[in-house]
Write a protein that holds these residues in place. Structure first.
Motif, mmCIF file in Angstrom:
data_model
loop_
_atom_site.group_PDB
_atom_site.id
_atom_site.type_symbol
_atom_site.label_atom_id
_atom_site.label_comp_id
_atom_site.label_asym_id
_atom_site.label_seq_id
_atom_site.Cartn_x
_atom_site.Cartn_y
_atom_site.Cartn_z
ATOM 1 N N LEU A 47 37.062 32.540 32.198
ATOM 2 C CA LEU A 47 36.881 32.783 30.868
ATOM 3 C C LEU A 47 37.920 31.673 30.265
ATOM 4 O O LEU A 47 37.559 30.852 29.270
ATOM 5 C CB LEU A 47 36.971 34.145 30.234
ATOM 6 N N GLY A 48 39.141 31.749 30.374
ATOM 7 C CA GLY A 48 40.113 31.068 29.788
ATOM 8 C C GLY A 48 39.910 29.484 30.195
ATOM 9 O O GLY A 48 39.873 28.648 29.283
ATOM 10 N N SER A 49 39.503 29.105 31.274
ATOM 11 C CA SER A 49 38.880 27.671 31.610
ATOM 12 C C SER A 49 38.043 27.329 30.777
ATOM 13 O O SER A 49 37.791 26.008 30.331
ATOM 14 C CB SER A 49 38.647 27.539 33.225
ATOM 15 N N ILE A 50 36.983 28.064 30.428
ATOM 16 C CA ILE A 50 35.832 27.732 29.601
ATOM 17 C C ILE A 50 36.397 27.187 28.273
ATOM 18 O O ILE A 50 35.756 26.542 27.679
ATOM 19 C CB ILE A 50 34.718 28.903 29.719
ATOM 20 N N THR A 51 37.513 27.781 27.622
ATOM 21 C CA THR A 51 37.445 27.637 26.414
ATOM 22 C C THR A 51 38.180 26.118 26.467
ATOM 23 O O THR A 51 38.179 25.491 25.268
ATOM 24 C CB THR A 51 38.847 28.573 25.871
ATOM 25 N N VAL A 52 38.972 25.629 27.255
ATOM 26 C CA VAL A 52 39.539 24.341 27.501
ATOM 27 C C VAL A 52 38.477 23.223 27.762
ATOM 28 O O VAL A 52 38.251 22.301 27.304
ATOM 29 C CB VAL A 52 40.523 24.347 28.470
ATOM 30 N N ALA A 53 37.576 23.775 28.876
ATOM 31 C CA ALA A 53 36.405 22.826 29.229
ATOM 32 C C ALA A 53 35.448 22.649 28.050
ATOM 33 O O ALA A 53 34.784 21.700 27.988
ATOM 34 C CB ALA A 53 35.764 23.379 30.342
ATOM 35 N N GLY A 54 35.248 23.675 27.177
ATOM 36 C CA GLY A 54 34.480 23.482 26.004
ATOM 37 C C GLY A 54 34.966 22.459 25.096
ATOM 38 O O GLY A 54 34.200 21.767 24.749
ATOM 39 N N VAL A 55 36.283 22.396 24.954
ATOM 40 C CA VAL A 55 36.866 21.153 23.995
ATOM 41 C C VAL A 55 36.701 19.882 24.626
ATOM 42 O O VAL A 55 36.386 18.923 24.165
ATOM 43 C CB VAL A 55 38.263 21.453 23.922
ATOM 44 N N ALA A 56 36.934 19.881 25.913
ATOM 45 C CA ALA A 56 36.440 18.735 26.698
ATOM 46 C C ALA A 56 35.242 18.175 26.410
ATOM 47 O O ALA A 56 34.981 16.881 26.218
ATOM 48 C CB ALA A 56 36.996 18.673 28.057
ATOM 49 N N TYR A 57 34.273 19.027 26.582
ATOM 50 C CA TYR A 57 32.762 18.699 26.724
ATOM 51 C C TYR A 57 32.355 18.234 25.007
ATOM 52 O O TYR A 57 31.810 16.970 24.921
ATOM 53 C CB TYR A 57 31.993 19.802 26.823
ATOM 54 N N ALA A 58 33.102 19.093 24.035
ATOM 55 C CA ALA A 58 32.916 18.766 22.902
ATOM 56 C C ALA A 58 33.433 17.160 22.506
ATOM 57 O O ALA A 58 32.734 16.539 21.790
ATOM 58 C CB ALA A 58 33.291 19.528 21.578
ATOM 59 N N ASP A 59 34.476 16.803 22.900
ATOM 60 C CA ASP A 59 35.225 15.451 22.838
ATOM 61 C C ASP A 59 34.265 14.408 23.250
ATOM 62 O O ASP A 59 34.097 13.267 22.745
ATOM 63 C CB ASP A 59 36.705 15.421 23.484
ATOM 64 N N ASP A 60 33.910 14.763 24.680
ATOM 65 C CA ASP A 60 32.613 13.906 25.260
ATOM 66 C C ASP A 60 31.559 13.381 24.220
ATOM 67 O O ASP A 60 30.906 12.329 24.386
ATOM 68 C CB ASP A 60 32.136 14.351 26.608
ATOM 69 N N HIS A 61 31.298 14.505 23.533
ATOM 70 C CA HIS A 61 30.088 14.065 22.824
ATOM 71 C C HIS A 61 30.160 13.970 21.290
ATOM 72 O O HIS A 61 29.308 13.904 20.301
ATOM 73 C CB HIS A 61 29.130 15.432 22.812
ATOM 74 N N GLY A 62 31.796 13.609 20.958
ATOM 75 C CA GLY A 62 31.989 13.375 19.666
ATOM 76 C C GLY A 62 31.878 14.102 18.359
ATOM 77 O O GLY A 62 32.076 13.511 17.372
ATOM 78 N N ARG A 63 31.667 15.232 18.756
ATOM 79 C CA ARG A 63 31.587 16.288 17.722
ATOM 80 C C ARG A 63 32.463 17.564 17.801
ATOM 81 O O ARG A 63 31.928 18.293 18.853
ATOM 82 C CB ARG A 63 29.943 16.726 17.409
ATOM 83 N N GLU A 64 33.266 17.745 16.894
ATOM 84 C CA GLU A 64 33.914 19.082 17.017
ATOM 85 C C GLU A 64 32.886 20.486 16.955
ATOM 86 O O GLU A 64 33.648 21.435 17.511
ATOM 87 C CB GLU A 64 35.135 19.160 15.985
ATOM 88 N N SER A 65 31.992 20.205 16.005
ATOM 89 C CA SER A 65 30.907 21.422 16.008
ATOM 90 C C SER A 65 30.466 21.930 17.370
ATOM 91 O O SER A 65 29.989 22.819 17.308
ATOM 92 C CB SER A 65 30.172 20.861 14.806
ATOM 93 N N VAL A 66 30.676 20.916 18.211
ATOM 94 C CA VAL A 66 29.880 21.229 19.479
ATOM 95 C C VAL A 66 30.600 22.368 20.142
ATOM 96 O O VAL A 66 29.841 23.329 20.766
ATOM 97 C CB VAL A 66 29.622 19.996 20.419
#
Length: 419
Positions: free
Chosen positions: A227-246
């Motif tokens: 679960l902890g890793s998903i919180t960081v991975a989600g930030v990386a995914y949002a950065d990839d897509h250029g939108r913090e709202s993601v």
């Protein structure tokens, strides 16, 4: 489905205890984001913000089982309320002193973390007395897990609202004042005031002398890591897509999935032993984490995040039952507190591992940490199946709660056949 939960909430003291515990845990559930926002507002770096949040998390991990043992020995009011006040004073010191002296700032968050009251474990120790029957207690565990998801969703939103209306320092003060009021509501209730733990065998290991509990804690370290890793991975995914709202969409979907799964799990009775059921739930949890490594488009990824959350609340709810079955007599609050600590340490480890994984191999690798954590949790449960199959004592919710001063058993229930 809703009728079972309404039946629980209509029980005398139940709604008050659940609401008071959730409000009392609000400072803990929002501490990391509140500390980060405060540090940044004071001109501190992200590194310092992360270090202060980590210090708080580690201090909480140390304090929870120690305070849980103190509750088992001395009762809830003597421990919970003073701890809540001291924790709030620690955060108040941080808010009022600022970052002018870093040793003072670190000392403040450590005090706040160490004295975070073990309200979560305390509530689970009270459910058998308040609700009586085994099925109702198990449904309350599921409702408890669902309520946590709501709290961890609403809490950060409340912090951001307070920051926007006043300031990060004011948010720290208000949130912790509210937390003290929640703890006060719990400890002034009749079940909390009259609760007494069962006599316990003197042993320096306390709850940790149970092999079954150790096996469960080992598994839930890896669930927390996932679960902890998903919180960081989600930030990386949002950065990839250029939108913090993601990132917000992914986390909201994860919470929604857990909410749906927890409600569905608690709405029915389950056959078989909870230990065997937990293995099945964790297997499904791991299976649902693996597709996240595909990192598809935002819409599909949001759907996968919701799917990844579906079996989280059921796994947590089922783990509560297993803790109750394996905690040595007289250590129930301490045992639940160890579960909270282990899960939290695992989550911290997950955030620490997922960051380098994202930098080395990209977003897919950081999500792979979650899948690996789920698989590791399942392997621990499979490897320790024989230990988990032999509960260390008769569960409190079956044969006379540790919370029941009269020692009265609830008639009509047999051990280990319903959840």
């Amino acid at each position: 489905m809703a009728a079972g939960y309404l039946d629980i909430l209509r029980a005398r003291h139940a709604a008050r205890l659940l609401a008071g515990t959730l409000v009392g845990r609000l400072p803990n559930g929002t501490a990391h984001i509140a500390i980060v926002l405060f540090t940044r507002a004071e001109g501190g770096s992200y590194t310092l913000a992360g270090a202060l949040a980590a210090a708080y998390g580690l201090a909480t991990a140390v304090g929870q089982p120690l305070l849980g043992r103190a509750v088992d020995l001395h009762g809830q009011p003597r421990v919970q309320l003073p701890a809540a006040v001291l924790s709030a004073l620690g955060m108040a010191a941080l808010a009022l002193a600022g970052l002018g002296s870093l040793p003072v700032a670190y000392a403040a968050v450590v005090v706040a973390g160490v004295f975070t009251p073990p309200l979560e474990g305390g509530l689970r120790a009270l459910w058998p007395t308040v609700l009586g029957g085994e099925d109702r207690v198990h449904r309350a565990y599921a409702m408890d897990a669902v309520a946590q998801e709501v709290m961890f969703t609403v809490g950060p939103l409340l912090v951001t609202v307070l920051v926007s209306l006043w300031s990060p320092a004011a948010a720290l003060l208000v949130i912790n004042a509210i937390g003290v009021l929640g703890a006060l509501s719990v400890v002034l209730s009749e079940p909390s005031r009259t609760w007494r733990s069962a006599p316990r065998e003197a042993h320096w290991l306390g709850a940790l002398r149970s092999p079954g509990l150790l096996a469960l804690l080992g598994a839930f370290f890896f669930v927390g890591l996932a679960l902890g890793s998903i919180t960081v991975a989600g930030v990386a995914y949002a950065d990839d897509h250029g939108r913090e709202s993601v990132y917000g969409w992914l986390m909201a979907a994860l919470g929604l999935g857990a909410l749906i799964g927890g409600v569905a799990y608690g709405a029915r009775q389950w056959a078989g032993t909870p230990e065997r059921r937990l293995r099945g739930i964790v297997a499904l949890l791991a299976l649902c984490y693996l597709p996240l490594t595909l990192t598809p488009g935002v819409a599909a990824m949001t759907a996968l995040s919701a799917l990844a959350g579906v079996f989280l609340a059921p796994a947590i709810a089922c783990s509560f039952i297993v803790v109750d079955r394996h905690a040595p007599r007289g250590t129930v609050t301490e045992a639940f507190s160890w579960l909270v600590t282990t899960f939290g340490v695992g989550a911290a480890a997950g955030t620490a591992v997922a960051g380098p994984a994202a930098e080395l191999g990209g977003t897919a690798w950081s999500f792979a940490v979650a899948g690996a954590g789920g698989v590791a949790a399942l392997l621990v449960l499979l490897a320790t199946g024989r230990v988990l199959a032999a509960p260390g004592r008769t569960p409190a919710v079956v044969a006379g709660s540790e919370n029941d001063r009269n020692g009265a058993a609830e008639p009509g229930f047999s051990s280990g056949h319903k959840a």
